[in-house]
Write a protein that holds these residues in place. Structure first.
Motif, short mmCIF file in Angstrom:
data_model
loop_
_atom_site.label_atom_id
_atom_site.label_comp_id
_atom_site.label_asym_id
_atom_site.label_seq_id
_atom_site.Cartn_x
_atom_site.Cartn_y
_atom_site.Cartn_z
N TYR A 367 0.85 -1.18 0.00
CA TYR A 367 0.00 0.00 0.00
C TYR A 367 0.89 1.23 0.00
CZ TYR A 367 -2.81 3.91 1.30
OH TYR A 367 -3.38 5.15 1.28
N TYR A 385 -2.29 -5.46 -4.31
CA TYR A 385 -2.36 -4.03 -4.02
C TYR A 385 -3.55 -3.77 -3.10
CZ TYR A 385 0.93 -3.99 -7.82
OH TYR A 385 2.04 -4.23 -8.60
N ALA A 387 -6.16 -1.36 -0.78
CA ALA A 387 -6.81 -0.06 -0.94
C ALA A 387 -6.44 0.89 0.20
CB ALA A 387 -8.32 -0.23 -0.99
N ASN A 388 -5.96 0.33 1.31
CA ASN A 388 -5.55 1.17 2.44
C ASN A 388 -4.58 0.34 3.31
OD1 ASN A 388 -7.08 -0.38 4.45
ND2 ASN A 388 -8.85 0.41 3.34
N GLU A 391 -6.04 -2.84 4.99
CA GLU A 391 -6.29 -3.98 4.09
C GLU A 391 -4.98 -4.72 3.82
OE1 GLU A 391 -8.87 -3.13 0.63
OE2 GLU A 391 -7.52 -4.45 -0.49
#
Ligand code: UGA
Length: 469
Positions: A367, A385, A387-388, A391
């Motif tokens: 991230y 990948y 999202a934050n 995660e």
């Protein structure tokens, strides 16, 4: 003044937008038509604070885009060359783009013009640019070649330009120095800073900035020597951090102690994963080559580069020590940019670390607040990948902090610990306080400071405690 800036990379785009902000009419020239079209349509190709505002303010009025270099040069009193100078295989700067710009503008020189090197170039480049201009028909009394190095950092490029520590003008004639002084006058007479809509002043700015007029050669050297010195400071503190680790001292305290000596200063004494980015690695190699060509073996620079490389390897050893084997481990990586505040991943220590972890068979979730798209171009589907940050961390065996983004320092640590499989944080940027981390139940590894273990035993025991030291 009407000026042309050739090259719309980091330096060219920021310099062009800032010169427009100072009241000049700027033609930004690039041969990449797609990039120009995107700029014209309002896109901002790099993540840079205040750049969107400046482009919005001046696009289409004081800042126009063109692929016609010759015409732009004809219309301008000063032509700034801000094209790339990538390293050759031998580490020297490849000056072929600079040369081709010089060749192309030679025919446009009829009235007096100053051709200014803005890219980082080796000493004597100004002499070569002059020769190329003369060989291609520019009349010798109608131009000067100057060096006006740029000291902006990615992430704070706009404020670095508008609130510089100093402005270096490398000019070999009074006429040329006069023209360059005029260009920067809104900064040096302070009038820009009195404007209501001026870009806000950063901390520690000295306004108005001093002007240092030197020979073109000295200015070229100032740029290389500045970057080499800053890189040396970073390698120095990284070496000190290693000694701290070996003796159980705390590099933060050592930094405070040495940095408060005004002759040394506190800045650029942050230990970490070593320096990266598109400037220091390339410029150190180039300066090494410049010195060698000039008959001096600058071995100190070899050592600066060696310590820098070693720093990444040391971090990887730390990860292995904390996790034992890496094959099959799930790792959360926070940060892929070469430093916080930018989406640039060129020569990013974080990317090197991720690639090494992948070679060792780890599964990596990354991230980054700004560099995800660029990371995808390089790492493809070898990583996942998130999202934050939360995660990325969910279900991971450990978190690795690889970029010094401010937002990482403010993460909800309890939430992170609850999401992790094991409470292990390996911090390559020293973003957290070991005491606090221990209090929150983490095994915490950082740079140049003693490791910390949970003060209250966490419910899940980490891998490390199950394996022999
Ligand atoms: C650098 C110089 O700081 C600028 O003055 C110069 O204009 C620019 O190169 C250039 O030649 O164009 P930049 O590469 O944007 O700027 O980034 P820096 O802020 O200098 O950081 C470089 C690397 O050193 C990063 O990887 C950063 O994380 C690392 N660093 C920096 C440390 O590890 N410790 C520190 O204390 C400072």
């Amino acid at each position: 003044m009407r000026i042309a800036v050739v090259g719309s990379g980091y330096v060219g785009l920021v310099a062009g937008a800032c010169f427009a902000e100072l009241g000049h009419d700027v033609i930004l020239v690039d041969n990449d038509e797609r990039k120009l079209a995107a700029l014209q349509q309002g896109s901002v190709p790099i993540h840079e604070r205040f750049l969107p505002e400046l482009l919005e303010r001046h696009r289409g009025s004081r800042l126009v885009f063109s692929s016609d270099l010759r015409k732009a040069a004809e219309q301008s009193a000063a032509i700034f060359i801000a094209v790339g100078t990538p390293p050759t295989e031998q580490g020297e700067a490849d000056l072929s783009y600079v040369e081709s710009v010089a060749r192309e503008i030679a025919g446009a020189i009829r009235s007096y013009k100053v051709v200014v090197e803005k890219s980082t170039v080796p000493v004597y480049t100004n002499t070569w640019v002059r020769k190329v201009l003369l060989l291609n028909g520019a009349p010798g009394d109608r131009f000067d070649v100057a060096s006006n190095p740029e000291f902006l950092r990615e992430g704070t490029a706009v404020t670095d330009f508008l609130y510089p520590d100093r402005i270096v003008l490398g000019a070999d004639t009074e006429r040329c120095a006069h023209l360059l002084r005029e260009l920067y006058q809104p900064l040096t007479d302070g009038s820009y800073y009195r404007r209501k809509n001026a870009i806000p002043e950063p901390d520690n700015a000295t306004t108005p900035p001093p002007v240092i007029v030197t020979s073109a050669k000295s200015a070229e050297l100032i740029k290389h020597a500045s970057n080499a010195f800053l890189a040396m400071k970073i390698s120095f503190i990284n070496a000190v951090a290693t000694v701290c680790e070996n003796v159980g001292a705390d590099v933060r305290q050592v930094c405070e102690g040495i940095g408060s000596d005004s002759r040394i200063g506190r800045r650029f004494l942050r230990p970490g994963l070593g320096y990266g980015g598109s400037c220091f690695p390339k410029d150190l190699l180039a300066f090494r080559a410049v010195a060698r060509d000039a008959g001096y073996d600058f071995h100190l620079l070899d050592e600066v580069m060696r310590i820098n490389e070693d720093q990444r390897q040391r971090f990887l050893r730390k990860v292995r020590n904390a996790l034992w084997t890496l094959k099959g481990k799930r790792l959360a990586v926070l940060g892929v940019a070469f430093k916080g505040g930018t989406d640039d991943i060129r020569e990013s220590p974080a990317v090197c670390v991720v690639e090494a972890l992948l070679r060792d068979g780890s599964q990596v979730a990354v991230y980054d607040p700004a560099a995800m798209e660029r990371a995808r171009e390089v790492l493809g589907d070898k990583v996942t990948y998130a999202a934050n940050p939360y995660e990325a961390v969910a279900g991971a065996d450990a978190v690795l902090v690889l970029t010094d983004w401010e937002e990482f320092a403010g993460l909800d640590l309890d939430r992170i610990r609850a999401l992790l499989r094991y409470p292990i944080v390996i911090d390559g940027r020293n973003l957290y306080d070991p005491e606090i981390m221990a209090g929150r139940g983490f095994f915490y590894y950082c740079v140049g400071r003693p490791e910390a273990a949970p003060r209250t035993e966490p419910s899940t025991r980490p891998v490390r405690s199950e394996t022999p030291e």
